[in-house]
Write a protein that holds these residues in place. Structure first.
Motif: not given
Length: 995
Positions: A833-853
């Motif tokens: 999906d071009e707008f990321g609907i239904g996608n998860e992202y662990i590289g965003y510093p303010y997301g709940q699933g962010f992995v530091r580094g």
């Protein structure tokens, strides 16, 4: 009462309200703690509040008219303070510049005056420890409780310069600062006057304490920090044989809990499950109530809360299990249960609508009998050994109901359980008597009294009325409040347990029965009778040596030091006058139905709105404004917001509504949000290749959403949440040209960039949430929280989102071990999906699933500068690098672990006491993995050079979190990201509390 207080405060402040102020009363404290007026949870220590938005006074009817009158007078002082400081025609008073000791101390002094044995006890303790505060130290509420020290200090200022000086200091201090106000009003510096007050307090109390027992010699210290207790050990209750003591303490630092300890060593042998972690109750009543033992010493009954109401809970101490709980229809607030000698009944005090009465609960039939039924306060019941009489504390001989002139003093009552007949005993006349306890033989009654200004234990022979002094302390026998239970007598052995105030703490002290008999006091002619004399006797100048002592009912030691005489001054005069300000007698009052009309409560971001018209960039609007409307009780709220940034196309806004009238909270929202997701510049060239013009293409998404939501709290720590909504993603393309653009260029660009059809999504969700965390200054310290949620989505994409977020925090003083596991899976969602609907992202510093580094922006910059891209064929993202691709997917799992080390902060929580910049260091390990419907995760592969995009990414390092001025939580971390080749260490920053 309110009109009388208004008349008094008007005279003191020299100020009148332009309009009436709302006062919201709740029937009792249990109902008050559920108010919607403030979103903040209300603790048991909060007797009332005055909120500044609409200057509402909110409070419960207390268990006695005296306490209700005191709290009402206190809160109305705040109402005057807000009216002077916040109204448009104010005097320029900056309330934020005034310290808590002045705000709260002023409210206490104006509502209580100088005669206050409880505050005097605090001041004597400070003198005894040589710890009277400096002017600078007074501003530290953690070291010097502002209610007590502020009241005592202002009593001195009022006595020296006249009571009018107190509101003058408030007004002028808010205008020019306290340092300047002291010099202007009093002609001395703040430091000098504070030191003078400290010296006067020492001079007043040191002679009175001479020859009295130091608190550490009151008996055998059983409950204290050095004996496995806490700083606060209150509401002691001895088992019938005197072997064990139940008590309430904050020995675990963050909350009060009920414990059972050996009554000689203090070793804790049983601990109640912490409130919020058990399904039996969600709060423990601790300030104004204590537990009671069954006659066999196996069970303990205490007052807890469940579903917002009080209940009596029975705890099997041997098995450490809750056996049963009892609630009583129509009595939602309870205190001080007392187990009958035959074990079949429980007496307790119940409060509703400002009236407290005694009740008896039959444990077999669960039937309840109301033992007293009047307008007087009936509190702290205790059974006589024969089970025929109950002693209690009452104000029935102190309160004048005709003039609503209550007294803070209490007498002792005796009620015949069979007939309900009540007799009153006042051993010391006009003084406080409370917390009665029968001696094992039933012939004597122990109690606490402040008859000489010191709160001590006495014993009265019920037949003769003879009185005996049991303690003669420099400080006092007391709980947190003046009426809190602080005395227990073992019903079989006669041993005594006291809660002694000293060093700002409450210590459990034991005296065996032979040392609890006391020294006789010379009897007054009617002492102890049903209508005891109120005439003060001679001063008590004797020691604890054997011999007959005399009672001192002058209560000088309970008077706050001041240059003025005890009855001098405006405040003292007002408090003696019970009739001035009372409205005329009437049997008819106008009563109107509650009006739930919404009115404006607050405006946010009202400034900073700019508008431009025309010009090279067209019309535009920048800024935002938010309006909040609510009804008087806070049941219904309406929010309206408008936000703009750019052209008029970028104006967005929303409306939200919430109804919290019942247990089911429900509401809805409607919003429109424009977002620029692409901006391109296209050059136009002639046949010779020269630049002749430019085309600007701006692409926007217009997100319009409507939703309904509901929340059903099961308790303060558990709730269900539901939502249903729909969202439309519309698109727009704005094309503009400059220079010599070719014919048809705008339409060509429009066709090239603007061909997008709208997207429609409908969503629903259901979640179970539990949260019993104890928060610190930089993140949670203890407890846990979790959220289990399912959310189906239908429309342009069809998928189901499952979320499981589990967090636990284990405190081992002074460290916290924190863990989190988070899974978010969009099952059935498309990854492209071009707008990321239904996608998860662990590289965003303010997301709940962010992995530091693993910030994607940082990785992209690192690869661009240093290389380190592991090439991926047929990459699922626009990046050809595995280091970036493995951060995206339709499903994600993240785990975190930290050891939180409190480096700087409050003394009791931190390694280095420094409260101005609370700082926590936290070594951590983070791990996360993403995957899609087409390719599952390889959870247990640790590889630093793999091109596999479904292996976990792992980092380890240390973070530091800073609480800046109490309003900004900044985290910086230094992480070793093992699955990155462009760098070995990553330094990152983000504004975020600990997870």
């Amino acid at each position: 009462m309110a009109e009388r207080w208004y008349d008094r405060h008007t005279e003191v402040f020299l100020h009148r309200f332009d309009e009436k102020k709302p006062i919201i009363f709740y029937a009792n404290d249990a109902d008050f703690q559920q108010t919607n007026v403030t979103p903040q949870p209300i603790s048991q220590g909060t007797g009332g509040l005055t909120e500044p938005l609409r200057e509402r006074v909110v409070m419960p009817f207390a268990s006695s008219y005296g306490e209700t009158d005191h709290v009402l007078g206190h809160e109305l002082v705040h109402s005057f303070q807000f009216d002077l400081g916040l109204n448009a025609d104010s005097l320029g008073i900056q309330l934020g510049n005034l310290p808590t000791w002045l705000i709260e101390g002023m409210a206490e002094y104006l509502s209580v005056g100088r005669q206050d044995s409880h505050t005097a006890m605090w001041m004597r303790d400070a003198v005894r420890r040589d710890d009277m505060p400096s002017f600078e130290g007074l501003a530290n509420p953690r070291e010097y409780f502002p209610y007590r020290y502020g009241q005592a200090y202002l009593a001195y200022i009022g006595g020296k310069y006249g009571d009018q000086a107190v509101p003058d200091l408030f007004k002028r201090g808010g205008q020019v600062g306290l340092d300047s106000a002291y010099v202007e009003l009093f002609g001395v510096s703040a430091d000098s006057l504070t030191n003078e007050w400290a010296e006067a307090t020492r001079d007043a109390y040191e002679p009175l304490m001479k020859g009295r027992t130091p608190p550490d010699s009151a008996g055998q210290t059983v409950l204290a920090p050095e004996t496995n207790g806490g700083r606060i050990n209150i509401a002691p209750s001895l088992s019938p044989d005197g072997r064990y003591v139940a008590f309430i303490s904050e020995r675990e630092l963050f909350s009060f809990n009920l414990y059972v300890a050996d009554a000689e060593t203090g070793e804790v042998i049983a601990e109640l499950d912490r409130a919020g972690t058990t399904g039996h109750f969600n709060a423990l009543r601790f300030i104004s109530s204590s537990g009671t033992w069954s006659p066999d010493g196996r069970r303990l009954a205490f007052v807890s809360s469940e579903d917002g109401d009080n209940q009596i809970t029975v705890w099997n101490v041997v098995d450490e299990e809750i056996e049963r709980s009892f609630s009583v229809d129509g009595v939602t607030s309870m205190k001080n249960p007392a187990w009958s000698p035959d074990g079949t009944r429980l007496a307790f005090a119940g409060t509703d609508g400002g009236i407290s009465d005694l009740y008896v609960l039959n444990l077999e039939t669960e039937s309840v009998r109301q033992l007293t039924n009047d307008r007087y306060a009936d509190l702290q019941p205790t059974w006589a050994p024969d089970g025929e009489t109950i002693a209690f504390a009452t104000d029935r001989a102190e309160t004048n109901l005709e003039t609503l002139s209550p007294s803070s003093n209490m007498d002792l009552g005796l009620v015949d359980v069979s007939s309900g007949e009540v007799t009153v005993r006042a051993p010391f006349g006009d003084a406080l008597h409370h917390n009665p306890q029968f001696a094992p033989d039933g012939q004597s009654l122990y109690f606490i009294s402040d008859q000489d200004g010191f709160k001590d234990v006495y014993r009265m022979d019920l037949s003769s009325g003879d009185r005996f002094r049991v303690t003669r302390l420099k400080t006092g026998v007391s709980g947190i409040t003046a009426l809190s239970p602080a005395l227990s007598i073992a019903s079989q052995s006669g041993d005594m347990m006291l809660s002694v105030f000293a060093d700002g703490n409450y210590t459990g002290v034991r005296r065996p029965a032979p040392e609890a008999q006391g020294t006789p006091l010379r009897a007054a002619s009617t002492a102890g009778g049903a209508s005891a004399a109120r005439v003060p006797a001679a001063a008590d100048t004797t020691t604890d040596e054997a011999g007959t002592q005399s009672a001192d009912t002058s209560r000088v030691a309970g008077l706050l030091p001041s240059p003025a005489a005890a009855r001098d001054g405006l405040i003292a005069s007002n408090l003696r006058d019970a009739t001035t300000g009372l409205p005329p007698d009437s049997t008819h009052y106008d009563a109107d139905p509650y009006d739930p009309t919404l009115s404006l409560e607050s405006i946010s971001r009202a400034s900073g709105i700019g508008v431009s018209v025309g010009g090279p960039f067209g019309g535009g609007l920048a800024g935002g404004i938010g309006l909040r409307f609510g009804d008087m009780l806070g049941h219904r709220t309406l929010g309206v917001a408008v936000q703009a940034q750019g052209t008029f196309r970028d104006i967005g806004g929303g409306v939200s509504y919430m109804n919290q009238r019942g247990q089911l909270n429900w509401g809805g929202s409607l919003s429109h949000t424009p977002l620029i997701f692409s901006a391109n510049t296209v050059p136009f060239r002639n046949d010779a290749g020269r630049l002749v013009g430019l085309g600007s293409v701006v692409q926007r998404a217009y997100i319009t959403s409507a939703s309904g939501n509901a929340s059903y709290p099961l308790s303060p720590t558990r709730r269900f949440e539901f939502s249903l909504g729909g969202t439309r993603y519309g698109f727009g393309t704005n094309v503009r040209t400059a220079g010599l653009a070719p014919d048809g260029a705008e339409q060509a660009l429009q066709d090239q960039f603007g061909d997008r059809t709208p997207k429609y999504l409908a969503t629903a969700s259901a979640a179970y949430v539990r949260d019993f965390t104890t928060n610190g200054l930089t993140g949670p310290l203890q407890g846990g929280r979790w959220r289990l949620e399912v959310s189906p989505t239908l429309g342009s994409q069809n998928f189901v989102t499952a979320r499981a977020d589990v967090r636990r925090y284990f405190y081992a003083e002074p460290f916290t071990f924190a863990f989190q596991a988070l899974h978010v899976g969009n099952y059935g969602a498309s990854f492209n999906d071009e707008f990321g609907i239904g996608n998860e992202y662990i590289g965003y510093p303010y997301g709940q699933g962010f992995v530091r580094g693993y910030s994607v922006q940082s990785i992209a910059n690192g690869i661009r500068e240093n290389g380190g891209c592991t090439r991926v064929d047929n990459a699922p993202t626009t990046s050809p690098c595995a280091e970036i691709d493995r951060l995206f997917g339709t499903r994600a799992l993240t785990t975190r672990a930290e050891i939180r080390i409190p480096l700087l902060g409050p003394e009791r929580l931190s390694l280095i006491p420094f409260r101005y910049l609370p700082t926590t260091l936290a070594p951590f390990v983070d791990a996360g993995v993403t995957w899609t419907n087409d390719e599952g995760p390889d959870l247990f592969t640790f590889d630093t050079d793999s091109a596999d995009t479904t292996i976990p990414v792992v980092s380890a390092g240390v973070s530091a979190r800073f609480n800046i001025l109490g309003s900004l939580l900044l985290e910086t971390y230094y992480a070793r990201p093992f699955q990155r080749r462009d760098t070995t260490w990553e330094l990152g920053f983000r504004i975020s509390p600990g997870f």
